[in-house]
Scaffold this motif. Structure first.
Motif, short mmCIF file in Angstrom:
data_model
loop_
_atom_site.label_atom_id
_atom_site.label_comp_id
_atom_site.label_asym_id
_atom_site.label_seq_id
_atom_site.Cartn_x
_atom_site.Cartn_y
_atom_site.Cartn_z
N GLY A 65 0.80 -1.22 0.00
CA GLY A 65 0.00 0.00 0.00
C GLY A 65 0.83 1.26 0.00
O GLY A 65 2.04 1.24 0.24
N THR A 66 0.17 2.38 -0.28
CA THR A 66 0.84 3.68 -0.31
C THR A 66 0.30 4.62 0.77
O THR A 66 0.99 5.56 1.16
CB THR A 66 0.68 4.34 -1.68
OG1 THR A 66 -0.70 4.35 -2.04
CG2 THR A 66 1.46 3.58 -2.74
N ASN A 67 -0.92 4.40 1.21
CA ASN A 67 -1.51 5.24 2.24
C ASN A 67 -1.69 4.38 3.49
O ASN A 67 -2.71 3.72 3.66
CB ASN A 67 -2.85 5.81 1.77
CG ASN A 67 -3.49 6.73 2.79
OD1 ASN A 67 -2.79 7.37 3.59
ND2 ASN A 67 -4.81 6.80 2.79
N ILE A 68 -0.68 4.38 4.34
CA ILE A 68 -0.66 3.50 5.51
C ILE A 68 -0.73 4.37 6.76
O ILE A 68 0.18 5.15 7.03
CB ILE A 68 0.63 2.63 5.52
CG1 ILE A 68 0.70 1.81 4.23
CG2 ILE A 68 0.66 1.72 6.74
CD1 ILE A 68 2.08 1.29 3.91
N VAL A 69 -1.84 4.24 7.50
CA VAL A 69 -2.08 5.15 8.62
C VAL A 69 -2.35 4.35 9.89
O VAL A 69 -3.23 3.47 9.92
CB VAL A 69 -3.27 6.08 8.34
CG1 VAL A 69 -3.48 7.05 9.50
CG2 VAL A 69 -3.05 6.86 7.04
N TYR A 70 -1.60 4.67 10.94
CA TYR A 70 -1.84 4.08 12.26
C TYR A 70 -3.02 4.82 12.90
O TYR A 70 -2.98 6.03 13.06
CB TYR A 70 -0.60 4.19 13.13
CG TYR A 70 -0.81 3.68 14.55
CD1 TYR A 70 -0.95 2.32 14.80
CD2 TYR A 70 -0.90 4.57 15.62
CE1 TYR A 70 -1.16 1.86 16.09
CE2 TYR A 70 -1.11 4.11 16.91
CZ TYR A 70 -1.24 2.75 17.13
OH TYR A 70 -1.46 2.30 18.41
N GLN A 71 -4.05 4.06 13.29
CA GLN A 71 -5.29 4.67 13.78
C GLN A 71 -5.46 4.62 15.30
O GLN A 71 -6.25 5.37 15.85
CB GLN A 71 -6.49 3.99 13.11
CG GLN A 71 -6.59 4.21 11.62
CD GLN A 71 -6.94 5.63 11.25
OE1 GLN A 71 -7.42 6.41 12.06
NE2 GLN A 71 -6.70 6.00 9.99
N GLY A 72 -4.74 3.72 15.97
CA GLY A 72 -4.90 3.61 17.42
C GLY A 72 -4.82 2.16 17.87
O GLY A 72 -4.25 1.31 17.19
N GLY A 73 -5.39 1.89 19.04
CA GLY A 73 -5.31 0.56 19.63
C GLY A 73 -6.08 -0.50 18.87
O GLY A 73 -6.68 -0.24 17.82
N ALA A 74 -6.06 -1.71 19.40
CA ALA A 74 -6.71 -2.84 18.74
C ALA A 74 -8.17 -2.52 18.41
O ALA A 74 -8.90 -2.00 19.25
CB ALA A 74 -6.64 -4.08 19.63
#
Length: 299
Positions: free
Chosen positions: A161-170
């Motif tokens: 992927g090119t748009n990889i975003v960490y959103q938070g916990g499980a």
């Protein structure tokens, strides 16, 4: 070859419309890939590219440092991870488990707790971008779980992927994917109604599309799926049956929040009619058939 040997061995389970392309991207990025799928013939193209076949998820888990799953339904995910012969019971200590299926946020949290109990790290990382995004390695990947685990596997995710975003916990990745599906659901109604309106007005839908797809009405669905509708192409980039599953998850989680989503509820009811017509294995653009349109390609 030396660089390839330094990369972690990856196990990949699920080689459907999107999974096969995602797995292929990993092979081309130089990872040693182990694969399992219930129907071995679906994995044959990957085996020809150099992937290693396993007869069970347990065998695959024992040979992999990172395990990625891309299957159909939450019950498949639950069985793969939490079942008696599941991944969590057979993965090596300190392995990373990445579920890229669109699934339940609550199940993602359960998997993380079970994984941590055995010295493993889990992430929920559903994707958006369809078959084209998977093929081109341009998926949007939304990730939930521990930040340190996300940081560790980010190079692997960048192969897909090119748009990889960490959103938070499980569970945060799955909640974010529900936001994505909610937006798509109502948008697909608008795309279909727009083409039907153009048709009834005696316009050429392809010419109309040239005017509206780059303006305020523009969307991924309008640019990528409207041309398929116009061409009478209802083959799946993403299955109707899986979209219905996603909308059901979103509606159930919204109910837990005491939240009403009338647009999503309408879209869900229309897609259920599409399933009743036997179109569950068609692409989501087949909604055009329910709303009342006739494919411009055959008009």
């Amino acid at each position: 070859m030396e660089q390839k040997s330094q990369k972690p061995a990856i196990g990949f389970i699920g080689t459907g419309v999107m999974g096969k392309s995602m797995a292929s991207r990993l092979i081309r990025a130089g990872y040693v890939l182990h694969v399992y799928t219930r129907t071995k013939s679906k994995a044959e193209p990957l085996l020809l590219e150099g992937a290693n076949w396993h007869d069970t998820p347990a065998s695959l888990a024992e040979q992999s440092q990172i395990i990625i799953t891309m299957v159909g339904y939450p019950h498949d995910v639950e069985e793969l991870y939490l079942g008696e012969h599941g991944i969590i019971h057979h993965a090596r200590p300190n392995s990373y488990l990445i579920d890229m299926t669109t699934s339940s946020p609550a199940l993602a949290r359960r998997i993380e707790q079970a994984a941590l109990g055995r010295g493993l790290f889990s992430l929920d990382a559903p994707v958006s971008g369809g078959d084209i995004g998977a093929r081109d390695g341009k998926l949007s990947i939304m990730v939930g779980g521990r930040r340190e685990a996300f940081d560790e596997v980010t190079p692997v995710l960048k192969s897909m992927g090119t748009n990889i975003v960490y959103q938070g916990g499980a569970g945060a990745g799955q909640y974010t994917k529900m936001c994505n599906q909610i937006a798509i659901a109502s948008n697909m109604i608008g795309v279909c109604e727009s083409l039907i309106y153009a048709q009834k007005a005696g316009l050429d839908p392809s010419t109309v599309l040239k005017s509206i797809e780059t303006g305020a009405a523009g969307s991924w669905s309008l640019s990528h799926l409207a041309p398929r509708i116009i061409g009478g192409n209802f083959t799946p980039g993403f299955y109707v049956k899986h979209f219905v599953k996603d909308m059901k998850i979103a509606l159930e989680s919204a109910k837990e929040m005491n939240l009403e989503l009338p647009g999503l509820a309408l879209a869900h009811s229309l897609y259920e009619k599409l399933v009743e017509l036997g179109e569950e294995d068609s692409g989501t653009q087949a909604l055009f058939k329910v709303i009342g349109g006739k494919s411009p390609a055959v008009s």
